[in-house]
Design a protein around this motif. Structure first.
Motif, PDB file in Angstrom:
ATOM      1  N   ILE A 226       0.739  -1.193  -0.084  1.00  0.00           N
ATOM      2  CA  ILE A 226      -0.027  -0.035  -0.011  1.00  0.00           C
ATOM      3  C   ILE A 226       0.700   1.201   0.109  1.00  0.00           C
ATOM      4  O   ILE A 226       0.480   2.269  -0.594  1.00  0.00           O
ATOM      5  N   VAL A 233      -4.542   1.552  -1.103  1.00  0.00           N
ATOM      6  CA  VAL A 233      -5.335   0.384  -1.074  1.00  0.00           C
ATOM      7  C   VAL A 233      -4.391  -0.635  -1.887  1.00  0.00           C
ATOM      8  O   VAL A 233      -3.551  -0.224  -2.673  1.00  0.00           O
ATOM      9  N   THR A 247      -7.603  -1.455   2.543  1.00  0.00           N
ATOM     10  CA  THR A 247      -7.423  -0.068   2.661  1.00  0.00           C
ATOM     11  C   THR A 247      -6.579   0.354   3.573  1.00  0.00           C
ATOM     12  O   THR A 247      -6.259  -0.416   4.674  1.00  0.00           O
ATOM     13  N   ASP A 248      -6.251   1.679   3.559  1.00  0.00           N
ATOM     14  CA  ASP A 248      -5.529   2.257   4.832  1.00  0.00           C
ATOM     15  C   ASP A 248      -6.485   2.109   5.956  1.00  0.00           C
ATOM     16  O   ASP A 248      -6.066   1.971   6.991  1.00  0.00           O
ATOM     17  N   GLN A 297     -11.368   4.947  -3.655  1.00  0.00           N
ATOM     18  CA  GLN A 297     -10.894   4.149  -4.499  1.00  0.00           C
ATOM     19  C   GLN A 297     -11.777   3.283  -5.156  1.00  0.00           C
ATOM     20  O   GLN A 297     -12.752   2.725  -4.401  1.00  0.00           O
ATOM     21  N   HIS A 311      -8.524   6.172  -8.254  1.00  0.00           N
ATOM     22  CA  HIS A 311      -8.570   7.058  -6.952  1.00  0.00           C
ATOM     23  C   HIS A 311      -9.268   8.148  -7.268  1.00  0.00           C
ATOM     24  O   HIS A 311      -9.039   8.910  -8.337  1.00  0.00           O
TER      25      HIS A 311
END
Length: 321
Positions: A226, A233, A247-248, A297, A311
């Motif tokens: 990532i 992501v 994802t984050d 995203q 994104h």
């Protein structure tokens, strides 16, 4: 010093005066308008739009609108026409002359020259007793009771009416031609407007990195992927098929709920059934999906094969948002 209330009062009065005049055009439209539109539609030439003074400026804008909506047009200043630019008008062209009074010297001088050339003439005027109204093949009435100018001198309401009539012409022609958003994109390839009409997800993901990890990858490998791909992501694959995303936000939630992350894998922290789009989807449509889902995203697929990530920052950078 003028107070805010008086300034706003002037502005509101101006807009109200002009809006009422434009609204009244609905009552002035008749068969002449329909015949003029049909003649332009059937014509093999261009639309040459002309005027003097403020009407010339309006004529120039109408030309721009016609050109951008599929009706080939060209601007010709009436004063220049009688001093050498009359050659602008070709055999099959339709001429549109714009004049509030319909009696300006330049218009009067130009009328017999157009008649000699046998081009069809559309007059846009607020004076139905004028020379222009009497000699035009089709007359579009843009009468206004008064200008917004308190001295009833500066062309304001009258030019608003002219512009609105020009837009009515352009949009009538657009719809009768079946002019589509795809056609519109051909005439607007640059800027945010053009991009909304032609930019596709494929154009964006081609310039992005393609983050992916195996379902059995460690959390550390996921975080590294990532971070390196910088899209917030990564897709999670199993047997070359996407089974989820991390994802984050998934990473943050994992850290808040797990003290020992050493044994966790991508499969343990991923979100299944990720939101996705096809690469042929318009970028503006991808933006709608992102906004409606409240996410940043989307995974992009081509023939069910993972192609990359789009994104929301990509769309901002492209001027879509």
């Amino acid at each position: 010093m003028n107070d805010t209330k008086s300034i706003l009062s002037i502005a509101k009065r101006t807009i109200e005066t002009e809006s009422k005049a434009v609204q009244n055009l609905v009552n002035l439209l008749d068969e002449q308008f329909a015949h003029a539109v049909q003649y332009i539609l059937d014509s093999q030439g261009r639309v040459v739009v002309s005027g003097v003074g403020k009407s010339a400026i309006i004529a120039s804008k109408i030309v721009a609108t016609l050109n951008s909506t599929g009706t080939p047009s060209i601007f010709m200043h009436a004063a220049d026409a009688i001093h050498g630019d009359l050659g602008t008008i070709q055999k099959n062209d339709v001429v549109v002359l714009i004049s509030k009074s319909g009696n300006t010297p330049e218009i009067k001088a130009l009328l017999p020259l157009i008649r000699i050339a046998k081009n069809k003439l559309i007059g846009i005027t607020g004076n139905m007793d004028s020379v222009l109204a009497k000699q035009a093949d089709f007359v579009l009435n843009t009468y206004v009771e008064k200008e917004a100018c308190p001295n009833n001198l500066a062309p304001t309401t009258s030019t608003s009416a002219q512009l609105a009539m020009g837009d009515a012409l352009a949009i009538s022609l657009l719809e009768l031609r079946g002019f589509s958003s795809a056609d519109f994109a051909k005439y607007h390839p640059g800027g945010a407007l053009g991009k909304k009409l032609y930019l596709r997800v494929a154009d964006i993901v081609a310039n992005n990195q393609k983050p992916k990890v195996d379902a059995n990858s460690s959390v550390k490998e996921v975080i590294v992927e990532i971070s390196e791909k910088m899209l917030g992501v990564t897709a999670v694959l199993e047997n070359n098929k996407v089974v989820g995303v991390v994802t984050d936000g998934d990473i943050r939630r994992m850290l808040s709920t797990h003290d020992n992350i050493g044994e966790l894998t991508a499969r343990d922290i991923m979100t299944s059934n990720p939101k996705s789009v096809d690469v042929d989807t318009l970028a503006v449509k991808a933006l709608e999906i992102l906004q409606s889902k409240g996410i940043s995203q989307l995974l992009a697929f081509e023939n069910e094969t993972y192609a990359g990530v789009v994104h929301i920052h990509n769309l901002i950078n492209e001027g879509i948002l």
